[in-house]
Design an enzyme around this catalytic site. Structure first.
Site, short mmCIF file in Angstrom:
data_model
loop_
_atom_site.label_atom_id
_atom_site.label_comp_id
_atom_site.label_asym_id
_atom_site.label_seq_id
_atom_site.Cartn_x
_atom_site.Cartn_y
_atom_site.Cartn_z
N HIS A 13 -0.89 -0.03 -49.96
CA HIS A 13 0.53 -0.45 -49.93
C HIS A 13 0.70 -1.77 -50.68
O HIS A 13 1.65 -1.95 -51.45
CB HIS A 13 0.99 -0.65 -48.48
N HIS A 36 -6.37 1.56 -46.69
CA HIS A 36 -5.03 2.16 -46.62
C HIS A 36 -3.95 1.11 -46.81
O HIS A 36 -3.05 1.26 -47.65
CB HIS A 36 -4.87 2.87 -45.27
N GLU A 37 -4.03 0.04 -46.01
CA GLU A 37 -2.99 -1.00 -46.09
C GLU A 37 -3.03 -1.73 -47.43
O GLU A 37 -1.99 -2.12 -47.96
CB GLU A 37 -3.15 -1.99 -44.93
N HIS A 46 0.59 -1.36 -54.38
CA HIS A 46 1.85 -0.72 -54.83
C HIS A 46 2.89 -1.81 -55.07
O HIS A 46 3.61 -1.80 -56.08
CB HIS A 46 2.32 0.26 -53.76
#
Length: 700
Positions: free
Chosen positions: A486, A482-483, A489
């Protein structure tokens, strides 16, 4: 690097690899770097390069130097932008001005919570306040605003702007407007005063929401006291103890931890009042309307329609979930089987474990940290042509010796940026998984080069031991993916302006890349590439992955309904003021959107710390999940490692940061504009059980 240093570096790497080779399982360089203990280099002559390579930050006093330099550059750019004719250069100057302040403020914002040295934390805190004060002044600088207004009100100039430049100009203007720049002097002063007051109230509420409550020891059964921290004749309760198998312990923790604090209640009510007053002052119907401008949802009315429609579609499933929990509670405690709010997390976990046998310790040996990092590296290589390369930080570059540094390198574009991995538990380090932007990417007109993004990923993993590397539970592995969503991105965006770099986009879009990574983390075709036993090298069986995935659907409707309740409460709090307390509003929302009874003399809202950072935007998690689900099913479910689809995803959704309307990015990826009904259907379809898993489970 000198010849001598190069030799030392090669020998160090060879020594590290030899240690790894003695195990049955061998790893790629990035896997080996995370499965080995950090190597301590003893080069006494190596120069301290400062935190993140910022030379001034080789000591805490360097924050003053960095701040002073940033403010000096701000004055220079301020003079330039106010004296230049309107055009592209106006927006470039604005972004350069913003970048100069953000590079210091964002770095300080991270260091004030993460650095183990109190002197660094204190210096960083002072810098945050200093830069924050300057930003507030800039947001109410009439001459600065006028230079931007002259640009946006000149049709001839606007027609010559490219879409990104125009959007960034409009976003800067929005910042001026919400600060009350268009108001007369007295009202503008009032708006500034409200901004300053809100900074204090936000801080007070955030600190208060995490403070423990205490109760006399005599009020708690003696056999339960050892589960809580002791303070003389009192015990301190600093959490809900939601995973405890003891019903009474969970109930005591819930009632005491959520017992209302009058001062904090006053703080929250004043905070909500000030937000509404400020929103009205600058021309919005409510704080919610102001907060949702530029998001996918756009208005509070759309959010409430989304939440109500989702509730209606889930109602039968939610009722069945609560019935299952009641039956389980009756089985575990026949004398008291009324289902209460403190039962939900524990009983849903019991039901998952009983039905699918998903004890985390069965999975952890397959999820060593090095294996997971190797899996991420393989995934990014196949989807985007990107590699994660471990680098040794220079002296003074990192704040703790166990921080790892990754260079993100594209096969044709070269170096894209850096990710610092602060993954291990440390005293006084926040126990939360999060992503920090330290430096945003942007095209530097002044140097003719791209400013590479720098981010930090913060987790709180156990340290490796003498006999084993760090082993992750399935939940930890999913959080890591999940992290890293980020982080990628931030890395894969190539925005012209740092004001819209990477995750600096609409909140209800910002979670899409990270949640999408959870789908990859739960797909056997991805997992099979890296999940192998750290001692034997055996792969994780497919049946275990299937059970894990299906287990997440158990009580999934009730879990989603709880999030809907939180999101609805957040919306009502940030709507028009009501002549009743925040607790009365909570009672109503809990009845309407959750179903389990309110417990008298509790105030859960005082622990709802997301009200500070996600005010009126808590729904974003649900809406982002809906978008991620649609992207996964339409674009990746057939082949999660498809390079063409990975390139399309980068081109349509990751590359733009916040430089493009979020719904346009979603539309570009899905080839259609989704409706609220589409979002709801996507979330509901996630909860349908997979019949094949039941067959596989019964055969195994």
């Amino acid at each position: 690097m000198s010849a001598c240093k190069r030799l030392i570096y090669v020998l160090n790497q060879r020594s590290l690899w030899t240690k790894i080779q003695r195990n049955v399982t061998t790893w790629s360089p990035v896997g080996a770097a995370f499965n080995a203990k950090p190597y301590r280099r003893l080069d006494l002559f190596e120069k301290n390069v400062g935190l993140f390579g910022v030379s001034e930050l080789s000591s805490p006093t360097g924050f003053q130097v960095a701040s002073k330099q940033a403010l000096k550059n701000t004055e220079r750019l301020l003079e330039k932008v106010c004296s230049s004719p309107p055009g592209v250069e106006t927006v470039q100057c604005f972004d350069q001005l913003s970048d100069g302040l953000c590079k210091v403020a964002d770095l300080a914002d991270f260091i004030k919570v993460a650095h183990p040295d109190p002197a660094y934390r204190e210096a960083a805190e002072k810098t945050c306040i200093e830069i924050g004060t300057v930003v507030e002044k800039l947001n109410t600088n009439i001459e600065l605003c006028k230079s931007l207004k002259n640009l946006l009100e000149n049709p001839e100039v606007v027609s010559q702007l490219d879409p990104d430049t125009r959007r960034v100009a409009e976003l800067f203007m929005f910042d001026f407007e919400i600060s009350g720049i268009h108001l007369d002097d007295s009202l503008r002063k009032e708006a500034v005063g409200l901004h300053v007051k809100l900074l204090d109230l936000n801080n007070e509420f955030l600190i208060g929401s995490h403070m423990p409550n205490r109760i006399a020891k005599s009020a708690i059964p003696e056999h339960l006291q050892l589960h809580f921290a002791s303070e003389g004749s009192f015990i301190q309760i600093g959490g809900l103890h939601a995973d405890s198998p003891d019903d009474l312990l969970r109930e005591i923790a819930y009632r005491v931890y959520l017992y209302p604090n009058a001062d904090l209640m006053g703080c929250l009510e004043e905070l909500l009042k000030c937000r509404y007053k400020l929103a009205k002052l600058v021309g919005y119907e409510s704080y919610g309307h102001r907060a949702l401008k530029g998001t996918m949802a756009k208005t509070p009315e759309t959010v409430m329609r989304f939440l109500q429609l989702l509730t209606d579609k889930l109602s039968n499933r939610t009722a069945k979930d609560f019935e299952m929990m009641r039956d389980m509670k009756k089985k575990l405690n026949p004398r008291n089987f009324e289902l209460m709010p403190w039962d939900h997390p524990y009983l849903s976990g019991v039901l998952r474990a009983e039905r699918y046998n998903i004890e985390p310790s069965l999975y952890s040996p397959y999820f060593s940290l090095g294996a997971c990092m190797e899996g991420l590296n393989n995934l990014f290589s196949q989807l985007y042509g990107v590699s994660l390369m471990s680098e040794h930080p220079s002296a003074g570059e990192v704040w703790s010796e166990d921080v790892r540094k990754l260079a993100v390198v594209h096969e044709t574009e070269g170096l894209l940026g850096y990710i610092y991995c602060d993954f291990f538990h440390r005293s006084e380090k926040p126990h939360q998984d999060c992503h920090f932007t330290i430096r945003g990417g942007r095209w530097c007109q002044e140097t003719g080069q791209y400013q590479l993004p720098v981010v930090v990923l913060m987790l709180s993993l156990p340290h490796p031991t003498k006999s084993a590397p760090t082993l992750l539970t399935p939940g930890m592995m999913e959080n890591l993916f999940h992290e890293m969503g980020h982080a990628m991105h931030s890395m894969l965006g190539r925005t012209r302006y740092q004001h819209v770099t990477g995750t600096r986009c609409a909140t209800d879009f910002a979670e899409v890349p990270s949640i999408l990574m959870e789908y990859f983390a739960n797909d056997y075709r991805v997992i099979s590439q890296f999940a192998r036993h750290y001692e034997t090298g055996q792969p994780l069986p497919e049946s275990m992955v299937a059970r894990l995935c299906e287990s997440k659907k158990v009580c999934g409707a009730a879990d989603t309904q709880l999030q809907i309740f939180y999101a609805a409460l957040d919306q009502i709090y940030h709507g028009k003021p009501q002549s009743r307390s925040t607790t009365d509003i909570l009672k109503e929302m809990q009845h309407k959107f959750y179903g389990l009874p309110y417990t008298p003399n509790t105030a859960w809202q005082l622990r709802f710390s997301h009200l500070v950072g996600y005010g009126a935007k808590y729904y974003s998690y649900l809406m982002s999940r809906a978008v991620a689900s649609m992207v996964w099913k339409q674009c990746f479910v057939q082949d999660p490692l498809n390079r063409d689809m990975g390139e399309r995803y980068r081109r349509e959704m990751l590359a733009h940061g916040g430089a493009k309307e979020p719904m346009l990015m979603v539309e570009g990826m899905l080839q259609k504009r989704p409706t609220i009904e589409d979002f709801v259907d996507a979330l509901v379809s996630e909860l349908k059980p997979n019949f094949e898993t039941f067959i596989m489970d019964s055969e195994s």
